[in-house]
Design an enzyme around this catalytic site. Sequence first.
Site, short mmCIF file in Angstrom:
data_model
loop_
_atom_site.label_atom_id
_atom_site.label_comp_id
_atom_site.label_asym_id
_atom_site.label_seq_id
_atom_site.Cartn_x
_atom_site.Cartn_y
_atom_site.Cartn_z
N ALA B 52 13.68 -0.24 28.03
CA ALA B 52 12.26 -0.51 28.25
C ALA B 52 11.57 0.69 28.90
O ALA B 52 10.38 0.92 28.68
CB ALA B 52 12.07 -1.76 29.10
N THR B 53 12.28 1.45 29.71
CA THR B 53 11.67 2.63 30.34
C THR B 53 11.20 3.60 29.26
O THR B 53 10.05 4.08 29.29
CB THR B 53 12.67 3.32 31.29
OG1 THR B 53 12.86 2.47 32.43
CG2 THR B 53 12.16 4.66 31.76
N ASN B 132 8.65 -7.74 37.68
CA ASN B 132 10.09 -7.68 37.93
C ASN B 132 10.50 -8.07 39.35
O ASN B 132 11.62 -8.51 39.58
CB ASN B 132 10.63 -6.28 37.59
CG ASN B 132 9.85 -5.18 38.26
OD1 ASN B 132 8.63 -5.17 38.25
ND2 ASN B 132 10.54 -4.23 38.85
N GLN B 160 10.87 -8.34 31.34
CA GLN B 160 11.30 -9.48 32.13
C GLN B 160 10.98 -10.82 31.48
O GLN B 160 11.33 -11.86 32.04
CB GLN B 160 10.61 -9.43 33.51
CG GLN B 160 10.95 -8.23 34.33
CD GLN B 160 12.34 -8.32 34.96
OE1 GLN B 160 12.89 -9.40 35.10
NE2 GLN B 160 12.89 -7.18 35.32
N ALA B 181 17.37 -4.95 26.29
CA ALA B 181 18.48 -5.85 25.97
C ALA B 181 19.14 -6.42 27.22
O ALA B 181 19.48 -7.60 27.27
CB ALA B 181 19.53 -5.10 25.15
N HIS B 182 19.29 -5.59 28.25
CA HIS B 182 20.20 -6.01 29.33
C HIS B 182 19.64 -7.11 30.23
O HIS B 182 20.39 -7.76 30.93
CB HIS B 182 20.65 -4.79 30.16
CG HIS B 182 19.66 -4.30 31.14
ND1 HIS B 182 18.68 -3.40 30.82
CD2 HIS B 182 19.49 -4.58 32.45
CE1 HIS B 182 17.96 -3.15 31.88
NE2 HIS B 182 18.43 -3.85 32.89
N THR B 220 19.76 9.80 16.29
CA THR B 220 20.70 8.90 15.62
C THR B 220 20.77 7.58 16.38
O THR B 220 20.86 7.57 17.61
CB THR B 220 22.09 9.57 15.57
OG1 THR B 220 21.97 10.75 14.78
CG2 THR B 220 23.13 8.64 14.97
N CYS B 305 15.41 -0.58 41.43
CA CYS B 305 15.19 0.84 41.17
C CYS B 305 14.84 1.59 42.45
O CYS B 305 14.96 2.79 42.52
CB CYS B 305 14.07 1.03 40.17
SG CYS B 305 14.35 0.08 38.69
#
Lengths: 130, 381
Positions: B52-53, B132, B160, B181-182, B220, B305
């Site tokens: 997302a960053t 978040n 989120q 994803a995480h 890639t 963070c």
Amino acid sequence: MAYSDKVLDHYENPRNVGKFDDEDANVGTGMVGAPACGDVMRLQIKVDDKGVIEDAKFKTYGCGSAIASSSLLTEWVKGRSLTEATEIKNKDIADELGLPPVKIHCSVLAEDAIKAAVADIKSKRDGELE
Amino acid sequence: MECLTLEGNYGNPASRSHLLGWKAEEAVETARRQVADLINADPREIVWTSGATEADNLAIKGVAHFYNKKGKHLVTSKIEHKAVLDSCRQLEREGYEVTYLEPDEKGLISPQAVADVIREDTILVSLMHVNNEIGVVNDIEAIGKITREKKVIFHVDAAQSAGKLDIDLGAMQVDLMSLTAHKIYGPKGVGALYVRRKPRVRIEPQVHGGGHERGMRSGTLATHQIVGMGEAYRIAREEMHEEHERVLALRNRLLDGLKNIEEVYVNGDVEHRVAGNLNISFNFVEGESLMMALRDLALSSGSACTSASLEPSYVLRALGLSDELAHSSLRITVGRFTTEEEIDYAVEKIHEAVAKLRELSPLWDMYKDGVDLDQVQWAAH
């Protein structure tokens, strides 16, 4: 953040937690730090007629390292003269507890606290022990 | 695993000339559809990123650089993720102007507040769906109506919210959406940017190279990561409604267990809030020392963070919390693997820790003695 065993020990079993009567002529109080900064330490010493610290108590609002620094300090100052007590340096505390660089300010605060407590008892006694 | 071994799906999805490449491409395209399905989008609107960053960077700088002839004004809020705030700061250094909206005391950005600051030269509004730190939910559907009407591009960081709240991009007039994803149990290091096709939104690529992802993001593709993200999104789509009820019940159980503690404050709106988040301040107890007492629970004080810094949370400060209360906060997240026993254990541990630390706190003493802490002359350090 990983904490050293000594910090954990003081945090889990803080020594000399408590409060003496501020008004007692034999008690010096040092309150340093600010809630806005995330640390406030209150260190109190009880001093006998010869100028020896016979007991010490603290309460601290702050992180584990701040709590450990002040807890350790109460152990160290007992039995010392006022002059000896002010010779405790923040580096001694930081080294003993193995504080990381980001937590050095906690030991600085502890040094400030003992200096403030000594200054308080001296002003109460109006310099008679100087 | 299948995408990492020679026996498995090892090809490069960009290699169009051999079977291995086709198989990898097929896996990537399946994942693209799974991600698109969760948010009711077209798979062709999904651009893979490293998270997302990167998606935030691509959306904000990409729009700013593409539309700079039209205007150089952007709108965001003070409580966005650092990926958004720092991208905006970078654009300010490049000569753009950014308006940082203040949230209300509950942490929400009202649609009217957005409408009020949009100007002729505004090209982008970037707001998060769910915060978040405090979990509050902005009304992006209402905000999207305003931005569309005023012909301003609307970017939403949904890191989120995707997989936790319903997102229907057929109904929501969002032009760009950052995904990860995480946060919903997929692998770390992969995410996506949704880029609307109708009406078409253009972005200037930030990573140049082989023209992958229709020129918007070269490099890639990490097939194994992407497949993992697709699977996470597929599972989330199947389970999110049921999961929401379960997580909400646990969060409420947690809050019920804690709210009888004296001097406790919930930070952020409770009603408009994602189910799994609780952000709570225990007055007169410093957050880091509280976390230390709870170190066998996975909690945080401030956002992950920034927990290396000693500053209180900028999000809580923006809500108008005093430094003391911001220093005394804890964020507790309830998730897919949290059980009722764990909640009860956490409640018990927090009660013990708060009682112990207040016993140690000179501020608690003073509060109990009736001292007004705001009137004390503190020596700032």
